[in-house]
Design a protein around this motif. Structure first.
Motif, PDB file in Angstrom:
ATOM      1  N   SER A   1      33.773  47.602  40.420  1.00 14.77           N
ATOM      2  CA  SER A   1      33.637  47.603  41.875  1.00 14.77           C
ATOM      3  C   SER A   1      34.172  46.305  42.455  1.00 14.77           C
ATOM      4  O   SER A   1      34.293  45.287  41.766  1.00 14.77           O
ATOM      5  N   LEU A   2      34.449  46.330  43.745  1.00 11.91           N
ATOM      6  CA  LEU A   2      34.906  45.114  44.426  1.00 11.91           C
ATOM      7  C   LEU A   2      33.831  44.038  44.371  1.00 11.91           C
ATOM      8  O   LEU A   2      34.135  42.856  44.200  1.00 11.91           O
ATOM      9  N   ASP A   3      32.582  44.436  44.500  1.00 11.17           N
ATOM     10  CA  ASP A   3      31.496  43.452  44.430  1.00 11.17           C
ATOM     11  C   ASP A   3      31.500  42.741  43.085  1.00 11.17           C
ATOM     12  O   ASP A   3      31.377  41.515  43.018  1.00 11.17           O
ATOM     13  N   LEU A   4      31.668  43.499  41.999  1.00  8.91           N
ATOM     14  CA  LEU A   4      31.685  42.881  40.675  1.00  8.91           C
ATOM     15  C   LEU A   4      32.921  42.016  40.491  1.00  8.91           C
ATOM     16  O   LEU A   4      32.831  40.889  39.973  1.00  8.91           O
ATOM     17  N   LEU A   5      34.088  42.499  40.916  1.00  4.79           N
ATOM     18  CA  LEU A   5      35.307  41.704  40.786  1.00  4.79           C
ATOM     19  C   LEU A   5      35.214  40.413  41.596  1.00  4.79           C
ATOM     20  O   LEU A   5      35.722  39.362  41.174  1.00  4.79           O
ATOM     21  N   THR A   6      34.556  40.474  42.735  1.00  5.44           N
ATOM     22  CA  THR A   6      34.362  39.270  43.555  1.00  5.44           C
ATOM     23  C   THR A   6      33.519  38.246  42.803  1.00  5.44           C
ATOM     24  O   THR A   6      33.819  37.044  42.806  1.00  5.44           O
ATOM     25  N   ARG A   7      32.479  38.713  42.142  1.00  2.65           N
ATOM     26  CA  ARG A   7      31.629  37.808  41.355  1.00  2.65           C
ATOM     27  C   ARG A   7      32.397  37.255  40.146  1.00  2.65           C
ATOM     28  O   ARG A   7      32.272  36.079  39.804  1.00  2.65           O
ATOM     29  N   LEU A   8      33.203  38.091  39.530  1.00  2.00           N
ATOM     30  CA  LEU A   8      34.002  37.623  38.390  1.00  2.00           C
ATOM     31  C   LEU A   8      35.033  36.582  38.824  1.00  2.00           C
ATOM     32  O   LEU A   8      35.335  35.643  38.085  1.00  2.00           O
ATOM     33  N   ALA A   9      35.571  36.750  40.028  1.00  2.00           N
ATOM     34  CA  ALA A   9      36.577  35.811  40.537  1.00  2.00           C
ATOM     35  C   ALA A   9      35.991  34.426  40.779  1.00  2.00           C
ATOM     36  O   ALA A   9      36.736  33.454  40.914  1.00  2.00           O
ATOM     37  N   GLU A  10      34.671  34.322  40.820  1.00  2.00           N
ATOM     38  CA  GLU A  10      34.013  33.029  41.019  1.00  2.00           C
ATOM     39  C   GLU A  10      33.883  32.237  39.716  1.00  2.00           C
ATOM     40  O   GLU A  10      33.588  31.043  39.743  1.00  2.00           O
ATOM     41  N   ILE A  11      34.107  32.899  38.581  1.00  3.85           N
ATOM     42  CA  ILE A  11      34.008  32.206  37.295  1.00  3.85           C
ATOM     43  C   ILE A  11      35.099  31.153  37.200  1.00  3.85           C
ATOM     44  O   ILE A  11      36.252  31.390  37.579  1.00  3.85           O
ATOM     45  N   GLU A  12      34.762  29.999  36.660  1.00  2.92           N
ATOM     46  CA  GLU A  12      35.616  28.815  36.730  1.00  2.92           C
ATOM     47  C   GLU A  12      37.036  29.056  36.254  1.00  2.92           C
ATOM     48  O   GLU A  12      37.999  28.679  36.921  1.00  2.92           O
ATOM     49  N   ASN A  13      37.228  29.677  35.103  1.00  2.00           N
ATOM     50  CA  ASN A  13      38.578  29.803  34.542  1.00  2.00           C
ATOM     51  C   ASN A  13      39.311  31.065  34.962  1.00  2.00           C
ATOM     52  O   ASN A  13      40.461  31.266  34.558  1.00  2.00           O
ATOM     53  N   VAL A  14      38.680  31.916  35.753  1.00  2.00           N
ATOM     54  CA  VAL A  14      39.348  33.137  36.204  1.00  2.00           C
ATOM     55  C   VAL A  14      40.316  32.794  37.333  1.00  2.00           C
ATOM     56  O   VAL A  14      39.912  32.292  38.380  1.00  2.00           O
ATOM     57  N   VAL A  15      41.603  33.076  37.103  1.00  2.00           N
ATOM     58  CA  VAL A  15      42.623  32.742  38.091  1.00  2.00           C
ATOM     59  C   VAL A  15      43.386  33.966  38.585  1.00  2.00           C
ATOM     60  O   VAL A  15      44.187  33.875  39.513  1.00  2.00           O
ATOM     61  N   ALA A  16      43.144  35.131  37.934  1.00  2.00           N
ATOM     62  CA  ALA A  16      43.919  36.323  38.291  1.00  2.00           C
ATOM     63  C   ALA A  16      43.149  37.583  37.920  1.00  2.00           C
ATOM     64  O   ALA A  16      42.238  37.557  37.086  1.00  2.00           O
ATOM     65  N   ILE A  17      43.545  38.690  38.545  1.00  2.00           N
ATOM     66  CA  ILE A  17      43.007  40.009  38.236  1.00  2.00           C
ATOM     67  C   ILE A  17      44.173  40.964  38.070  1.00  2.00           C
ATOM     68  O   ILE A  17      45.041  41.050  38.946  1.00  2.00           O
ATOM     69  N   LYS A  18      44.208  41.662  36.954  1.00  2.74           N
ATOM     70  CA  LYS A  18      45.141  42.778  36.756  1.00  2.74           C
ATOM     71  C   LYS A  18      44.372  44.040  37.140  1.00  2.74           C
ATOM     72  O   LYS A  18      43.542  44.529  36.373  1.00  2.74           O
ATOM     73  N   GLN A  19      44.633  44.525  38.334  1.00  4.68           N
ATOM     74  CA  GLN A  19      43.876  45.650  38.886  1.00  4.68           C
ATOM     75  C   GLN A  19      44.626  46.949  38.595  1.00  4.68           C
ATOM     76  O   GLN A  19      45.506  47.368  39.341  1.00  4.68           O
ATOM     77  N   SER A  20      44.274  47.574  37.466  1.00  8.18           N
ATOM     78  CA  SER A  20      44.983  48.775  37.027  1.00  8.18           C
ATOM     79  C   SER A  20      44.192  50.046  37.296  1.00  8.18           C
ATOM     80  O   SER A  20      44.307  51.018  36.554  1.00  8.18           O
ATOM     81  N   THR A  21      43.410  50.039  38.341  1.00  8.63           N
ATOM     82  CA  THR A  21      42.732  51.256  38.758  1.00  8.63           C
ATOM     83  C   THR A  21      43.755  52.297  39.204  1.00  8.63           C
ATOM     84  O   THR A  21      44.750  51.944  39.843  1.00  8.63           O
ATOM     85  N   PRO A  22      43.527  53.582  38.897  1.00  4.80           N
ATOM     86  CA  PRO A  22      44.416  54.616  39.444  1.00  4.80           C
ATOM     87  C   PRO A  22      44.207  54.834  40.944  1.00  4.80           C
ATOM     88  O   PRO A  22      45.005  55.516  41.579  1.00  4.80           O
ATOM     89  N   ASN A  23      43.153  54.234  41.495  1.00  6.05           N
ATOM     90  CA  ASN A  23      42.784  54.403  42.893  1.00  6.05           C
ATOM     91  C   ASN A  23      43.486  53.327  43.732  1.00  6.05           C
ATOM     92  O   ASN A  23      43.081  52.161  43.732  1.00  6.05           O
ATOM     93  N   PHE A  24      44.539  53.727  44.452  1.00  5.64           N
ATOM     94  CA  PHE A  24      45.316  52.740  45.199  1.00  5.64           C
ATOM     95  C   PHE A  24      44.490  52.076  46.308  1.00  5.64           C
ATOM     96  O   PHE A  24      44.668  50.890  46.593  1.00  5.64           O
ATOM     97  N   GLU A  25      43.589  52.811  46.905  1.00  2.00           N
ATOM     98  CA  GLU A  25      42.732  52.213  47.933  1.00  2.00           C
ATOM     99  C   GLU A  25      41.889  51.086  47.344  1.00  2.00           C
ATOM    100  O   GLU A  25      41.711  50.042  47.963  1.00  2.00           O
ATOM    101  N   ARG A  26      41.396  51.291  46.113  1.00  2.00           N
ATOM    102  CA  ARG A  26      40.602  50.250  45.471  1.00  2.00           C
ATOM    103  C   ARG A  26      41.474  49.045  45.138  1.00  2.00           C
ATOM    104  O   ARG A  26      41.023  47.894  45.235  1.00  2.00           O
ATOM    105  N   PHE A  27      42.725  49.281  44.741  1.00  2.00           N
ATOM    106  CA  PHE A  27      43.635  48.153  44.530  1.00  2.00           C
ATOM    107  C   PHE A  27      43.809  47.362  45.824  1.00  2.00           C
ATOM    108  O   PHE A  27      43.735  46.129  45.831  1.00  2.00           O
ATOM    109  N   CYS A  28      44.040  48.060  46.934  1.00  2.00           N
ATOM    110  CA  CYS A  28      44.233  47.392  48.220  1.00  2.00           C
ATOM    111  C   CYS A  28      43.003  46.586  48.608  1.00  2.00           C
ATOM    112  O   CYS A  28      43.113  45.439  49.077  1.00  2.00           O
ATOM    113  N   ASP A  29      41.826  47.161  48.416  1.00  2.00           N
ATOM    114  CA  ASP A  29      40.599  46.444  48.745  1.00  2.00           C
ATOM    115  C   ASP A  29      40.486  45.160  47.932  1.00  2.00           C
ATOM    116  O   ASP A  29      40.104  44.106  48.457  1.00  2.00           O
TER     117      ASP A  29
END
Length: 308
Positions: A153-181
């Protein structure tokens, strides 16, 4: 969370997750691997991902994966960004692989949620936090629902993006709306990869910026890197033409859920590389090599695109 985390790396453009050529004896074809690396570099790849989904990491030992990192680092280190696929079933295994990759000269790691066990949000967060504490390298979170059974979910990805060494997300969801979000919510803090090379992706990149696509294989060579190279030069028609070739490949070889039509993704791409005269080799069990009739269909796509 520091908005400058995305600036720690210069990852952008088309970065393929590359195959691992196996010979007839199903051992790693080191010579073929080296030839493929040179070809991909010559085709202008903007980076390489070694041992991602396409690299068949699930069929390889830690020692074999480490050997590939060392081979790629020795041959391509300093020439273009190298990202190590360190996905595994445990944090300890991912950490061990990441340390080898760092020693081999890789810039960062790509990491999915551990597959099969379907961890919950708190467990996923703990997994990435554990790896980040133990690995002093940039991390790209890999959301891969077809392989993990989880579309984060976007909420979880947002929390993961706060982790110190996380600098990128490869968003390979088949749901294009979720990619856009994901892109609009997190693009100023971490790099977001996964743009389709179609009109929607082109429009988003032109209007809002964006980082790139971590694709599979790179078998179309400059037809895939050219999408971004031409976009950056302002030649939108040339970028559109390159993207159209990639979309033909996606439509003819894969389902909308990103599953291969003629077998597994690695098997299809290996057959395609072989059709282009580049070592692709065989796949390892439980995967099966593409049947001869399907190889002809793969080759027909490449002929239509002017690749062979």
């Amino acid at each position: 969370m520091s908005a400058s985390k995305r600036s720690r790396v210069d990852w952008k453009g088309y970065l393929p997750a590359i195959i691992t050529p196996f010979g007839q004896d199903l051992e790693i074809d080191e010579n073929g691997f080296g030839q493929m690396l040179e070809w991909l570099h010559g085709e202008g790849m903007h980076g390489l991902i070694v041992q991602g989904t396409t690299g068949e990491w699930t069929a390889m030992s830690r020692e074999e994966r480490a050997r590939l990192f060392r081979l790629a680092g020795a041959q391509m280190g300093g020439k273009l960004p190298l990202i190590a696929g360190c996905s595994s079933f445990t944090a300890d295994e991912s950490i061990a692989l990441a340390k080898v990759a760092k020693e081999a000269g890789f810039e960062g790691i790509l990491l999915t949620v551990p597959p099969y066990v379907r961890p919950g949000p708190a467990e996923i967060l703990n997994f990435y936090e554990t790896v980040s504490r133990e690995v002093d390298m940039p991390i790209c979170i890999y959301n891969w629902p077809p392989g993990t059974g989880i579309d984060m979910s976007l909420d979880l990805l947002t929390r993961l993006a706060e982790i110190e060494n996380v600098v990128a997300i490869k968003q390979s969801t088949p749901n294009f709306e979720r990619f856009c979000d994901t892109f609009f919510a997190l693009k100023d803090e971490v790099r977001v990869f996964g743009f389709p090379m179609n009109e929607a992706g082109l429009t988003m990149l032109r209007t809002h910026g964006g980082d790139g696509t971590m694709g599979a294989g790179g078998v179309l060579g400059r037809a895939q890197t050219g999408f971004y190279d031409n976009l950056w030069k302002g030649d939108i028609e040339a970028a559109r033409a390159c993207g159209a070739k990639d979309r033909v490949l996606m439509a003819e070889w894969y389902t909308p859920d990103l599953v291969g039509k003629f077998g597994s993704g690695p098997a299809i791409l290996k057959a395609a590389f072989e059709a282009r005269g580049i070592p692709g080799g065989r796949v390892r069990s439980p995967l099966l090599d593409v049947a001869p009739a399907d190889r002809e269909m793969i080759a027909a796509t490449l002929k239509k695109l002017g690749m062979i």
